[in-house]
Design an enzyme around this catalytic site. Structure first.
Site: not given
Ligand SMILES: [Zn+2]
Length: 462
Positions: A276, A327
């Site tokens: 991220h 993810d």
């Protein structure tokens, strides 16, 4: 026994070979790549565009069970955010058995292959029984994922995750108990899993710290130091700076922003993947880019959770390494993730082709730059898989179908733009991993059984 493939257009680091010849040994390793073939036996002719298999550097396979099931605002809730979504995820976690996880992962891994991914990093934090008791085999869940990748034919870097706390200074509770290890128990798990690698050249084991929210500085440093002793080349992944709240919590507790803390306390280098890294200040961004660490971007998940936009242009211009993960599996297509990444920045900056830079008057194609960057970052973060179809590398090859609507009329110059930024039909026709065809004509040999099993499980747990 080697096999020679004549591929209509073969992607190479310095351009396309049309045709290109790839000679693959019986061990699945590429012996030779050339523009001409003068060998004795006939080459197998393949139409279309041959490119290296894609890399997916961040996945929680089980979260696929939530896709499309959290897109509402519940009664009495003024707005929705990541922390609310996390409660839904915990409710799911409470229900999953090892068989369920395996059934869900099988569909996810199958889809990834069908979209051209050949190497996956799985960030695996669901370890224990409900309530936190260890399974009879403490490595049960991780071994199920390894078995699934082996069955489906996907190259895997498994990242068992160290998770200690429900938040900074907050004990774990509820579903979180299924994630938790002491550092010693965690390192035993890593050691157990590493023994599985010796006979499996497609498998690597790395280390993952869930986040600086769920792991204390002491735990993080002990785990990293021990891993470096066990395997100096092992990859290390961590969720970091995904939300503004996380940055503030870490800054309050540790006196430094998350990436700043890592820069000050560990040898942040090419082995690290910062998943991220959405909210970095200018100093963190410049130093992270220089460190060689890979930023693991998951554009659709970050959009779905309302995280924010990574400073892609600044990071890319600073020669920072980055790659793509799927993810929470709202998409399993790396091409789609790359499109969202580029388009998010176009909307924000009100410009076109934001990442491309023309050099020496040559056209700079966004599709190619996105593809090359994601491949290089993914290979660095997984520690395996190739950035090019070249001698000595495993033959992980994706064939794109020139007859797919998305690619109709496209040639080598624009085919990657068309795939990544063009149409919506998936042009991946055939996928080879280590010399073995896993996807043929878009299909996998076990597809019907995998889908049926997934459906049975999802109707019960979702
Ligand atoms: Zn994640």
């Amino acid at each position: 026994m080697t096999t020679v493939y004549e591929i209509e257009h073969l992607y190479q680091a310095d351009g396309w070979l049309s045709p290109g010849y790839v000679e693959v040994g019986g061990d699945g390793i590429i012996v030779r790549v050339s523009s001409e073939y003068t060998g004795d036996h006939n080459a197998v002719r393949l139409a279309g565009f041959g490119v290296p298999g894609l890399q997916n550097l961040h996945s929680h396979a089980f979260q696929r069970a939530l896709v499309g099931r959290t897109e509402f605002v519940g009664h009495g809730r003024a707005e929705d955010n990541l922390w609310n979504w996390r409660e839904e995820m915990y409710r799911l976690v409470d229900r999953l058995t090892p068989d369920d996880v395996e059934a869900i992962a099988a569909l996810v891994y199958l889809e990834m292959l069908q979209f051209g991914t050949t190497t996956l990093c799985e960030f695996q934090y669901l370890h224990h029984q409900p309530g936190g008791g260890f399974y009879e085999n403490p490595a049960e869940m991780s071994e199920r994922l390894i078995a699934t990748a082996e069955r489906i034919g996907l190259r895997l870097t498994l990242l068992p995750v160290l998770y200690g706390h429900g938040g900074i200074g907050v004990p774990p509770q509820g579903a979180q108990l299924r994630f938790v290890h002491s550092v010693d128990d965690y390192l035993t798990l890593v050691q157990t899993l590493r023994l599985r690698c010796s006979s499996r050249p497609w498998l690597r084991i790395g280390l993952a710290l869930h986040s600086l929210r769920a792991v204390t500085p002491d735990e993080a440093l002990t785990a990293v130091e021990s891993m470096n002793t066990m395997d100096a080349d092992a990859n290390i992944h961590i969720h970091v700076s995904e939300t503004v709240k996380e940055v503030a919590d870490v800054e309050n507790a540790l006196g430094a922003r998350p990436v700043e803390w890592l820069l000050d306390n560990v040898d942040l280098n090419h082995k690290w993947c910062l998943v991220h890294a959405t909210h970095l200040d200018a100093s963190e961004l410049a130093k992270a880019a220089k460190s060689g660490a890979v930023v693991g971007l998951c554009p659709l998940t970050e959009a779905m959770l309302g995280d924010g936009l990574f400073q892609l242009v600044e990071y890319h211009d600073a020669h920072g390494s980055w790659g793509i993960g799927t993810d929470s599996q709202c998409s399993t297509s790396i091409a789609e993730e790359l499109r969202v990444l580029e388009c998010g920045k176009r909307l924000e900056l009100r410009r076109r082709n934001v990442i491309a830079r023309s050099v020496d008057g040559q056209k700079a194609h966004s599709g190619r730059i996105l593809f090359d960057s994601a491949l290089a970052g993914g290979a660095r973060a997984s520690g395996q898989g190739a950035v090019a179809l070249a001698p000595g590398e495993f033959a992980d090859l994706v064939l794109l179908d020139p007859h797919c609507n998305t690619l109709l009329g496209h040639g080598p110059e624009t085919v990657l733009d068309a795939w990544i930024l063009g149409g919506t039909h998936n042009p991946v026709r055939d996928v080879m991993v280590a010399g073995r065809w896993i996807i043929h004509d878009g299909r996998h040999a076990e597809e019907a059984a995998i889908r049926a099993n997934y459906r049975t499980v999802i109707e019960r747990v979702a």
